[in-house]
Design a protein around this motif. Structure first.
Motif, mmCIF file in Angstrom:
data_model
loop_
_atom_site.group_PDB
_atom_site.id
_atom_site.type_symbol
_atom_site.label_atom_id
_atom_site.label_comp_id
_atom_site.label_asym_id
_atom_site.label_seq_id
_atom_site.Cartn_x
_atom_site.Cartn_y
_atom_site.Cartn_z
ATOM 1 N N PRO A 226 0.873 -1.251 -0.075
ATOM 2 C CA PRO A 226 -0.035 0.058 0.174
ATOM 3 C C PRO A 226 0.890 1.211 0.107
ATOM 4 N N ALA A 227 0.096 2.291 -0.494
ATOM 5 C CA ALA A 227 1.145 3.595 -0.797
ATOM 6 C C ALA A 227 1.283 4.079 0.542
ATOM 7 N N ASP A 228 0.296 3.782 1.423
ATOM 8 C CA ASP A 228 0.518 4.738 2.891
ATOM 9 C C ASP A 228 1.737 4.121 3.650
ATOM 10 N N ARG A 229 2.364 3.158 3.202
ATOM 11 C CA ARG A 229 3.632 2.879 3.776
ATOM 12 C C ARG A 229 4.897 4.078 3.412
ATOM 13 N N ILE A 230 4.246 5.077 2.647
ATOM 14 C CA ILE A 230 5.277 6.125 2.438
ATOM 15 C C ILE A 230 4.667 7.300 2.800
ATOM 16 N N ILE A 231 5.482 8.239 3.386
ATOM 17 C CA ILE A 231 5.025 9.802 3.380
ATOM 18 C C ILE A 231 5.957 10.706 2.635
ATOM 19 N N VAL A 232 5.611 11.391 1.808
ATOM 20 C CA VAL A 232 6.542 12.177 1.051
ATOM 21 C C VAL A 232 5.959 13.903 1.572
ATOM 22 N N VAL A 233 7.113 14.687 1.193
ATOM 23 C CA VAL A 233 6.919 16.285 1.538
ATOM 24 C C VAL A 233 7.264 16.929 0.548
ATOM 25 N N ARG A 234 6.344 17.828 0.198
ATOM 26 C CA ARG A 234 6.854 19.053 -0.741
ATOM 27 C C ARG A 234 7.002 20.232 -0.048
ATOM 28 N N GLU A 235 7.738 20.939 -0.790
ATOM 29 C CA GLU A 235 8.122 22.479 -0.240
ATOM 30 C C GLU A 235 6.711 23.369 -0.780
ATOM 31 N N PRO A 236 7.040 24.552 -0.399
ATOM 32 C CA PRO A 236 5.831 25.454 -0.700
ATOM 33 C C PRO A 236 5.795 25.649 -2.193
ATOM 34 N N GLY A 237 6.719 25.596 -2.931
ATOM 35 C CA GLY A 237 6.788 25.875 -4.400
ATOM 36 C C GLY A 237 6.109 24.530 -5.089
ATOM 37 N N GLY A 238 5.971 23.491 -4.476
ATOM 38 C CA GLY A 238 5.472 22.174 -4.999
ATOM 39 C C GLY A 238 6.586 21.170 -5.126
ATOM 40 N N ARG A 239 7.675 21.451 -5.166
ATOM 41 C CA ARG A 239 8.560 20.454 -5.512
ATOM 42 C C ARG A 239 8.911 19.215 -4.437
ATOM 43 N N LEU A 240 8.833 18.188 -4.864
ATOM 44 C CA LEU A 240 8.974 16.879 -3.837
ATOM 45 C C LEU A 240 10.406 16.792 -3.289
ATOM 46 N N VAL A 241 10.609 17.096 -1.823
ATOM 47 C CA VAL A 241 11.974 17.305 -1.419
ATOM 48 C C VAL A 241 12.383 16.095 -0.314
ATOM 49 N N GLY A 242 11.519 15.112 -0.285
ATOM 50 C CA GLY A 242 11.982 14.106 0.735
ATOM 51 C C GLY A 242 11.003 12.981 0.649
ATOM 52 N N TRP A 243 11.179 11.954 1.389
ATOM 53 C CA TRP A 243 10.103 10.902 1.670
ATOM 54 C C TRP A 243 10.748 10.153 2.953
ATOM 55 N N ALA A 244 9.966 9.195 3.397
ATOM 56 C CA ALA A 244 10.400 8.239 4.483
ATOM 57 C C ALA A 244 9.367 7.198 4.441
ATOM 58 N N MET A 245 9.634 5.755 4.346
ATOM 59 C CA MET A 245 8.569 4.621 4.302
ATOM 60 C C MET A 245 9.102 3.372 5.264
ATOM 61 N N HIS A 246 8.376 2.460 5.122
ATOM 62 C CA HIS A 246 8.781 1.271 5.722
ATOM 63 C C HIS A 246 8.311 0.035 4.672
ATOM 64 N N GLY A 247 8.700 -1.087 5.063
ATOM 65 C CA GLY A 247 8.090 -2.228 4.333
ATOM 66 C C GLY A 247 8.524 -2.351 2.996
ATOM 67 N N ALA A 248 9.621 -1.729 2.642
ATOM 68 C CA ALA A 248 10.013 -1.731 1.076
ATOM 69 C C ALA A 248 10.763 -3.048 0.804
ATOM 70 N N TYR A 249 11.322 -3.814 1.861
ATOM 71 C CA TYR A 249 12.208 -4.823 1.467
ATOM 72 C C TYR A 249 11.690 -6.064 1.981
ATOM 73 N N GLU A 250 11.268 -6.955 0.975
ATOM 74 C CA GLU A 250 10.924 -8.264 1.445
ATOM 75 C C GLU A 250 9.708 -8.250 2.159
ATOM 76 N N SER A 251 8.984 -7.187 2.160
ATOM 77 C CA SER A 251 7.413 -7.207 2.816
ATOM 78 C C SER A 251 7.647 -6.963 4.223
ATOM 79 N N ALA A 252 8.823 -6.713 4.626
ATOM 80 C CA ALA A 252 9.152 -6.576 6.158
ATOM 81 C C ALA A 252 8.605 -5.579 6.717
ATOM 82 N N VAL A 253 7.308 -5.339 7.472
ATOM 83 C CA VAL A 253 6.544 -4.361 7.711
ATOM 84 C C VAL A 253 7.238 -3.464 8.793
ATOM 85 N N GLU A 254 8.038 -4.079 9.698
ATOM 86 C CA GLU A 254 9.104 -3.293 10.877
ATOM 87 C C GLU A 254 10.199 -2.884 10.284
#
Length: 325
Positions: A226-254
């Motif tokens: 699910p996409a909600d494993r990821i949180i992205v952040v956009r700066e005021p001008g709209g550019r995507l400048v960072g993200w963090a996530m979990h569960g990307a490798y081998e579906s390991a949720v932790e």
């Protein structure tokens, strides 16, 4: 290169039927890092770069005694670069019942000779992407392996720290919550990426960090995460400048990560906010802990993790051996 008789033992390439005894011998040999048949299938046998001749196994009397895996690129990680001088040994082991007879040295030497026959003069242990098992050698857990690799000319390039923290009772620290609200009032937007955001996210990860992170994001989402494993952040001008996530490798949720903030945006508190927002989502999904395998203990990221309650649980040495043509 097919097989090398050594007394009553034979060192040869992987064959059909070797998988189950190899997994069983691995688990006996490295109980701190066991593997399952499905992980072995995914990380080794189904890897696009897998060559059965590169997975050197030692057998005697019909019993598999150990293995050393040598791999080189048949498919580029990105673009067209096959890294023609680079090889890797992601793992090796010897069954405890067969130790003390020089078998580990024979297996590693055989694997190195195989890589050399493929033109590889630089060999790393064990930071192969996309399917590394561990970032490198945990010398505290495997001191005998450390001595053997050192005697064969492997030298440390750098260290990677694995860190963990409990999520029981986790709540976003007041300072991080205040900073989130301050950034939001300035026009920064935190949230789950929409489908159309993914193109920019993958480009950010690949262009500014590593193509392996871009691959991990792409493959986990394509695999149904699910996409909600990821949180992205956009700066005021709209550019995507960072993200963090979990569960990307081998579906390991932790398993936390990958995680990145553009260099020019560091020091703004974005990283701290992203980290705690994802930890909060992990806890909401029932995770009791968060862990990852790879950061520099003294790097800015390492300091951020420590401030967020992570503690180093293992230290891995990324090793390299270089030889002349």
């Amino acid at each position: 290169m097919s097989s090398t008789p050594v007394g009553s033992r034979e060192i040869r390439g992987f064959r059909a039927g070797d998988g189950p005894p190899l997994v069983a011998a691995w688990c006996r040999s490295a109980p701190a890092d066991p593997i399952t048949p499905d992980r072995f299938r995914t990380l080794v046998l189904l890897d696009a770069n897998f060559d059965p001749e590169g997975l050197r196994v030692a057998v005697a009397g019909g019993r598999l005694l150990g293995a050393a895996y040598a791999v080189r690129r048949l498919t580029p990680l990105h673009g067209t670069d096959l890294e023609p001088e680079q090889g890797w040994i992601p793992f090796f082991f010897v069954d405890p019942a067969a130790r003390g007879q020089g078998l580990g040295r024979l297996l590693l030497t055989d694997a190195l000779n195989w890589l050399r026959a493929q033109g590889r003069t630089t060999v790393d242990f064990s930071s192969y992407t996309p399917h590394y098992i561990l970032p490198g050698l945990d010398a505290a857990t495997y001191p005998e392996a450390a001595k053997l690799l050192d005697s064969l000319g492997f030298r440390a390039l750098y260290e990677a720290a694995a860190m963990d923290r409990s999520l029981v009772g986790h709540r976003m620290p007041d300072a991080a919550a205040r900073r989130r609200d301050e950034l939001a009032s300035q026009g920064y937007r935190f949230g789950t990426p929409a489908d159309d955001d993914l193109v920019e996210l993958i480009a950010l990860a690949g262009d500014h960090f590593t193509q392996d992170w871009a691959r991990a994001i792409r493959e986990c989402l394509a695999g149904g995460a699910p996409a909600d494993r990821i949180i992205v952040v956009r700066e005021p001008g709209g550019r995507l400048v960072g993200w963090a996530m979990h569960g990307a490798y081998e579906s390991a949720v932790e398993r936390f990560g990958p995680f990145g903030v553009l260099e020019e945006m560091r020091g703004t508190g974005l990283g701290k906010v992203l980290l705690h927002l994802v930890l909060a989502r992990m806890r909401a999904r029932g995770a009791h802990g968060a862990w990852f395998l790879w950061t520099g203990e003294r790097s800015p990221a390492g300091r951020l993790y420590r401030a967020a309650g992570f503690e180093t649980t293992r230290v891995f040495r990324v090793l390299r051996r270089e030889s002349a043509r």
